[in-house]
Scaffold this active site. Structure first.
Site, PDB file in Angstrom:
ATOM      1  N   TYR A  64     -16.382   2.579   7.683  1.00  0.00           N
ATOM      2  CA  TYR A  64     -17.511   1.652   7.871  1.00  0.00           C
ATOM      3  C   TYR A  64     -17.633   1.196   9.327  1.00  0.00           C
ATOM      4  O   TYR A  64     -18.732   1.216   9.899  1.00  0.00           O
ATOM      5  CB  TYR A  64     -17.308   0.439   6.961  1.00  0.00           C
ATOM      6  CG  TYR A  64     -18.282  -0.693   7.197  1.00  0.00           C
ATOM      7  CD1 TYR A  64     -19.546  -0.672   6.625  1.00  0.00           C
ATOM      8  CD2 TYR A  64     -17.941  -1.797   7.988  1.00  0.00           C
ATOM      9  CE1 TYR A  64     -20.449  -1.713   6.841  1.00  0.00           C
ATOM     10  CE2 TYR A  64     -18.822  -2.836   8.201  1.00  0.00           C
ATOM     11  CZ  TYR A  64     -20.078  -2.796   7.634  1.00  0.00           C
ATOM     12  OH  TYR A  64     -20.965  -3.815   7.849  1.00  0.00           O
ATOM     13  N   SER A 123     -22.677  -4.907  13.353  1.00  0.00           N
ATOM     14  CA  SER A 123     -21.626  -5.799  12.853  1.00  0.00           C
ATOM     15  C   SER A 123     -20.642  -6.126  13.959  1.00  0.00           C
ATOM     16  O   SER A 123     -20.521  -5.367  14.935  1.00  0.00           O
ATOM     17  CB  SER A 123     -20.861  -5.096  11.721  1.00  0.00           C
ATOM     18  OG  SER A 123     -19.721  -5.835  11.339  1.00  0.00           O
TER      19      SER A 123
HETATM   20  P1  NAD Z   1     -26.065  -6.582   0.633  1.00  0.00           P
HETATM   21  O1  NAD Z   1     -25.253  -5.865  -0.369  1.00  0.00           O
HETATM   22  O2  NAD Z   1     -26.790  -7.779   0.190  1.00  0.00           O
HETATM   23  O3  NAD Z   1     -27.112  -5.591   1.304  1.00  0.00           O
HETATM   24  C1  NAD Z   1     -26.850  -4.224   1.502  1.00  0.00           C
HETATM   25  C2  NAD Z   1     -27.995  -3.456   0.877  1.00  0.00           C
HETATM   26  O4  NAD Z   1     -27.878  -2.073   1.221  1.00  0.00           O
HETATM   27  C3  NAD Z   1     -28.003  -3.493  -0.643  1.00  0.00           C
HETATM   28  O5  NAD Z   1     -28.701  -4.608  -1.122  1.00  0.00           O
HETATM   29  C4  NAD Z   1     -28.685  -2.174  -0.983  1.00  0.00           C
HETATM   30  O6  NAD Z   1     -30.038  -2.405  -1.328  1.00  0.00           O
HETATM   31  C5  NAD Z   1     -28.639  -1.366   0.291  1.00  0.00           C
HETATM   32  N1  NAD Z   1     -28.065  -0.038   0.058  1.00  0.00           N
HETATM   33  C6  NAD Z   1     -26.769   0.324   0.080  1.00  0.00           C
HETATM   34  N2  NAD Z   1     -26.664   1.636  -0.191  1.00  0.00           N
HETATM   35  C7  NAD Z   1     -27.922   2.108  -0.384  1.00  0.00           C
HETATM   36  C8  NAD Z   1     -28.458   3.381  -0.683  1.00  0.00           C
HETATM   37  N3  NAD Z   1     -27.689   4.474  -0.843  1.00  0.00           N
HETATM   38  N4  NAD Z   1     -29.812   3.495  -0.829  1.00  0.00           N
HETATM   39  C9  NAD Z   1     -30.615   2.403  -0.686  1.00  0.00           C
HETATM   40  N5  NAD Z   1     -30.150   1.186  -0.381  1.00  0.00           N
HETATM   41  C10 NAD Z   1     -28.820   1.044  -0.228  1.00  0.00           C
HETATM   42  O7  NAD Z   1     -25.072  -6.912   1.845  1.00  0.00           O
HETATM   43  P2  NAD Z   1     -25.339  -7.388   3.344  1.00  0.00           P
HETATM   44  O8  NAD Z   1     -24.044  -7.880   3.797  1.00  0.00           O
HETATM   45  O9  NAD Z   1     -26.527  -8.252   3.453  1.00  0.00           O
HETATM   46  O10 NAD Z   1     -25.612  -6.030   4.100  1.00  0.00           O
HETATM   47  C11 NAD Z   1     -26.713  -5.831   4.973  1.00  0.00           C
HETATM   48  C12 NAD Z   1     -26.234  -5.216   6.265  1.00  0.00           C
HETATM   49  O11 NAD Z   1     -25.399  -6.155   6.934  1.00  0.00           O
HETATM   50  C13 NAD Z   1     -25.393  -3.961   6.085  1.00  0.00           C
HETATM   51  O12 NAD Z   1     -25.814  -2.982   7.017  1.00  0.00           O
HETATM   52  C14 NAD Z   1     -23.994  -4.433   6.415  1.00  0.00           C
HETATM   53  O13 NAD Z   1     -23.229  -3.379   6.944  1.00  0.00           O
HETATM   54  C15 NAD Z   1     -24.278  -5.493   7.454  1.00  0.00           C
HETATM   55  N6  NAD Z   1     -23.206  -6.460   7.706  1.00  0.00           N
HETATM   56  C16 NAD Z   1     -22.737  -7.270   6.706  1.00  0.00           C
HETATM   57  C17 NAD Z   1     -21.751  -8.197   6.990  1.00  0.00           C
HETATM   58  C18 NAD Z   1     -21.203  -9.135   5.953  1.00  0.00           C
HETATM   59  O14 NAD Z   1     -20.187  -9.767   6.182  1.00  0.00           O
HETATM   60  N7  NAD Z   1     -21.835  -9.272   4.804  1.00  0.00           N
HETATM   61  C19 NAD Z   1     -21.230  -8.284   8.284  1.00  0.00           C
HETATM   62  C20 NAD Z   1     -21.728  -7.453   9.265  1.00  0.00           C
HETATM   63  C21 NAD Z   1     -22.715  -6.543   8.974  1.00  0.00           C
END
Ligand code: NAD
Ligand code: MG
Length: 294
Positions: free
Chosen positions: A199, A186
């Protein structure tokens, strides 16, 4: 013919409606619904015959990668939490429509035994493994470090740091030269927000393990890279990841004036997995709308 698409007006802009879901949230209940490339991603055989495991593959970046991988010809297993079955069902159906293997392996990554089983089941069902996308993540905003209980801290660490360790360790014996590991880090790894104390440090850890593992596994012919998204419109943000105040203006301070959509990152996961990226390892690819590093 590719028509020009102005990135400033391509997708919804703030102000957004306040909205909140219980963790882990469903993309299908978000307003507006995120775009994961369901209608737009077109494959060209770049990953034909490859075998991928994607954690958090039900929604967000993981779903965008899953759709893109399937359309590029890969067989794909996705992991997600049992509560996310409605989102996962949509992804499995989209992947099956491409004529590839689409495997659903729900379960909680905070358990070491499950992480091992996940890899075993993916290998068994796919007939091997050569792309591992460690993408699942836990994010909860807390205004003060005083608001973070040890249980919350542990939840974040288990999901974002321990689970990738357990999964990569279990997967490594199966990865042949030419295989890849991709971690979702991120902009928070480089420029942490005050309300994401726990986080943000896990994302710095992800960025860091990408670079150490790339050095460790380079001689074995296994590439390790990371993707560093900026603000992306996903379920994680509406289920405690962002405050309601931040959500209403989500992405508004980026030079493109809006948050990204998961669909805008799918091709990055493809590029990092593809054979023609064979000299890219230990790299972090950003997609942050103009702010952030790297
Ligand atoms: P999202 O909620 O769509 O995806 C995150 C997924 O993590 C969930 O769908 C879930 O299936 C999984 N998860 C969480 N806890 C879990 C557990 N205990 N066991 C199994 N699965 C679990 O959100 P996203 O934003 O697409 O997140 C994906 C990645 O992107 C993450 O690592 C997040 O940190 C990173 N990220 C997101 C952003 C943003 O702005 N959305 C920015 C930077 C990084
Ligand atoms: Mg989800």
């Amino acid at each position: 013919m590719q028509l020009l698409e102005d990135p400033t007006i391509k997708y919804p802009k703030p102000p957004f409606k306040g909205q909140s879901q219980p963790w882990p949230g469903l993309a299908g209940k978000m307003d507006p619904r995120p775009d994961h490339g369901e209608q737009s991603y077109k494959g060209s055989g770049r990953l034909k015959g490859r075998k991928a495991l994607i954690t958090g593959g039900d929604s967000g970046m993981g779903r965008a990668a899953a759709i893109a991988y399937a359309r590029e010809g890969a067989d794909v297993a996705i992991n997600y939490l049992p509560d996310e079955e409605p989102d996962a069902k949509e992804v499995i159906a989209l992947m099956k429509a491409e004529g590839v293997k689409a495997v659903a392996i729900p379960g909680d990554l905070r358990e070491e035994e499950f992480c091992k089983r996940l890899v075993e089941q993916a290998v068994k069902n796919l007939g091997g493994l050569d792309i591992l996308v460690s993408n699942a993540g836990r994010q909860q905003a807390h205004q003060s470090i005083l608001d973070i209980s040890t249980e919350q801290f542990d939840w974040t660490m288990k999901t974002n740091i321990y689970a990738p360790f357990w999964i990569i360790r279990a997967a490594l014996p199966h990865l042949q030269p030419g295989s890849v590991i991709i971690g979702t880090t991120s902009v928070q790894a480089y420029d942490p927000s005050p309300d994401l104390y726990d986080y943000a440090q896990t994302k710095a850890a992800t960025m860091n393990f990408v670079k150490s593992l790339a050095k460790q596994l380079g001689p074995k012919g296994i590439r390790v890279n990371g993707v560093a998204p900026g603000p992306i419109w996903t379920a994680l943000q509406v289920s405690g990841g962002a405050t309601q105040e931040k959500l209403k203006n989500f992405g508004g301070d980026s030079p493109l004036g809006r948050p990204g959509q998961p669909a805008e990152l799918g091709s990055i996961y493809v590029q990092l997995a593809a054979n023609d990226a064979s000299f890219a390892t230990g790299q972090i690819y950003g997609a942050a709308g103009g702010n952030g590093q790297p």
